[in-house]
Design an enzyme around this catalytic site. Sequence first.
Site, PDB file in Angstrom:
ATOM      1  N   ASP A  22      -3.250   1.941  -3.127  1.00  0.00           N
ATOM      2  CA  ASP A  22      -2.781   3.322  -3.073  1.00  0.00           C
ATOM      3  C   ASP A  22      -3.466   4.108  -1.973  1.00  0.00           C
ATOM      4  OD1 ASP A  22      -5.239   3.086  -4.918  1.00  0.00           O
ATOM      5  OD2 ASP A  22      -5.177   5.204  -4.334  1.00  0.00           O
ATOM      6  N   THR A  60       0.870  -1.169   0.000  1.00  0.00           N
ATOM      7  CA  THR A  60       0.000   0.000   0.000  1.00  0.00           C
ATOM      8  C   THR A  60       0.909   1.222   0.000  1.00  0.00           C
ATOM      9  OG1 THR A  60      -1.685  -1.216   1.208  1.00  0.00           O
ATOM     10  CG2 THR A  60      -1.875   1.176   1.223  1.00  0.00           C
ATOM     11  N   GLY A  90      -9.702   1.983  -2.749  1.00  0.00           N
ATOM     12  CA  GLY A  90      -8.247   1.948  -2.906  1.00  0.00           C
ATOM     13  C   GLY A  90      -7.596   1.165  -1.778  1.00  0.00           C
ATOM     14  N   GLU A  91      -6.351   1.504  -1.461  1.00  0.00           N
ATOM     15  CA  GLU A  91      -5.542   0.877  -0.391  1.00  0.00           C
ATOM     16  C   GLU A  91      -5.107  -0.549  -0.735  1.00  0.00           C
ATOM     17  OE1 GLU A  91      -7.653   0.912   3.345  1.00  0.00           O
ATOM     18  OE2 GLU A  91      -8.016   3.065   3.283  1.00  0.00           O
ATOM     19  N   GLY A  92      -5.742  -1.175  -1.758  1.00  0.00           N
ATOM     20  CA  GLY A  92      -5.510  -2.586  -2.066  1.00  0.00           C
ATOM     21  C   GLY A  92      -6.651  -3.467  -1.609  1.00  0.00           C
TER      22      GLY A  92
END
Lengths: 352, 352
Positions: free
Chosen positions: B175, B64, B317-319
């Site tokens: 991200d 991340t 996001g973040e994965g």
Amino acid sequence: MRPIEDYVSRMSGADSGAMNAAKRLQDTLTKPQGSLGKLEDISIRLAGIYGVPRPSIGRKAVFTMAADHGVTAEGVSAYPQEVTRQMVLNFASGGAAINVLSRHVGAEVKVVDMGVATSEDWPEGIVNRKVGMGTEDMAKGPAMTVDEAKTCLEVGAELAAQSIQDGVNALAIGDMGIGNTTAASAITATVSGRAPSEVTGRGTGIDDSRLRTKVSVIESALRVNAPDPSDGLDVLSKVGGFEIGGMAGVLIGAASSRVPVFLDGFVTSSAALIASVICPESVDFMIASHLSIEPGHEYALAHLDLEPVLNLHMRLGEGTGAVLALDIADASCKVLAEMATFDGAGVSGECE
Amino acid sequence: MRPIEDYVSRMSGADSGAMNAAKRLQDTLTKPQGSLGKLEDISIRLAGIYGVPRPSIGRKAVFTMAADHGVTAEGVSAYPQEVTRQMVLNFASGGAAINVLSRHVGAEVKVVDMGVATSEDWPEGIVNRKVGMGTEDMAKGPAMTVDEAKTCLEVGAELAAQSIQDGVNALAIGDMGIGNTTAASAITATVSGRAPSEVTGRGTGIDDSRLRTKVSVIESALRVNAPDPSDGLDVLSKVGGFEIGGMAGVLIGAASSRVPVFLDGFVTSSAALIASVICPESVDFMIASHLSIEPGHEYALAHLDLEPVLNLHMRLGEGTGAVLALDIADASCKVLAEMATFDGAGVSGECE
């Protein structure tokens, strides 16, 4: 066995207070509101089912119910009838897709013989609740008697109640039965009011000519039996199957204990249609796991007003899609239980 | 650090022999051919990536990557820039969605500061590989220098190589960066040739007026910088972001070691576009996890010719979507490794 009316009479729908509380909770977590999409929706539905703002999924089990279908005599399937029996043995030895996927997600597999056409003794681990040696050919008359249909429902409801008493708190259903997409199409056509040609697909993979046969067999079955769409027991007995009745019973039994049941593909959705006619509130406790490529599945889910979690182009049955969605639902509950809030983590909210 | 060309030069594509072997193996398993849909497809793609007919996913990790964006000065986001820093701290204490979902699927979270606009010391567990204190405002000029862009790629590739050396064999990227959907839209417009208005969405949830601002900011950035769509480094430096460059580096580094990388949502797909321009073969090692509701995501995936596994209406996001798909891929490998064959289980095949 307790009569099915017992389960139906003590049913109430989703808890809207708990759902609202879960929704408010979701909006305090450190993410833009709604940004976890269906994960948020599932957690809110589970809050309504369990009646608590922070639901959690503990012990999971899938009922994989098997039975044979007299309608296979009409040449509606790509596989011979004996495959039902062979696959039950495959379940018992842990080599089928449902065994692999259930191990992956940590769910117990409960295989139930609801009416496989064999009198052999099953190995350990197979639950024998046989209602008959396969159904009759529905193209010629009713698939089963009304008493048998009632027994299917009561067996399913009892099995659900027992496993919930044993500590299971999330269920899935899956099917195994050569010929059972023919029954599922007949049920879906009856309950949704669609034409057999719209709700009939290739099942395990039949060719065009066999597909035409399958549609005309279903048309005959509906003409010969004239099932009453407002009477779930009538539909089940005339064009259903023993495993379909068993799964409808699981749906009603679990709903009466406020436990969610994850549907699998098309055949399980036909069990859901039967349950919904008998007891409309049971739909509040159903979660649609995935969208099968069987064309009737989409119509059945639309009739139930359920949106599938996954779309993996699967068409296997057994509960394979259901256990995958059960795992995602488990994750959705953990989000609600474990994520930090904006206040707790010192994260700024949206700009004014 | 090793130059990025080193990774690119030793790259070869998917192993088609292993893919064919996996396909043949799938067709011997006790299920109708193709009936596990995308699960079968993923296992076959992973066979091509790892170069073996029965792939398996062992240790999983998600990178991340976080950075700030000078373009936030133009008012393109619903959240203030300091949220990037606050969320990195939230990742460190395990309270973000990516922490919860990674724990659920058994993946390690590797949080990397690629360029967050703060000079504070991070708590343990945050990898500091800061390339700058946030990018410059791309509406006024290049977001970063070409040297910085190269550094981003090399940091990402090195981190991927290190974790693979440590025993990780499946990666995901995610991200965090307030303003980064603006960069992702600018990259997607450049590489896919679409208009900014087509590939720009609401990000964390902006209103109509701010959406119009965002589109016109992207139009300005493309006019001012004129990024060259055939030069990935040029696109990254002019309208990219430090975390986007880092993720593109992870994609190239992992591909050169034949390790799959699961993309997440829109911002990760813009990193994939950069990687694909620099090294087209790297796309063979990318798996599209889910379809975000950001409109540009679909165009980016279409340009990469990748089909998403899931569609959960997520946009966090973040994965978060990537680790969910990683878990489904894990299950798909187990199907190939653990299911019985028709012959082995004594199950009859299709009728003649």
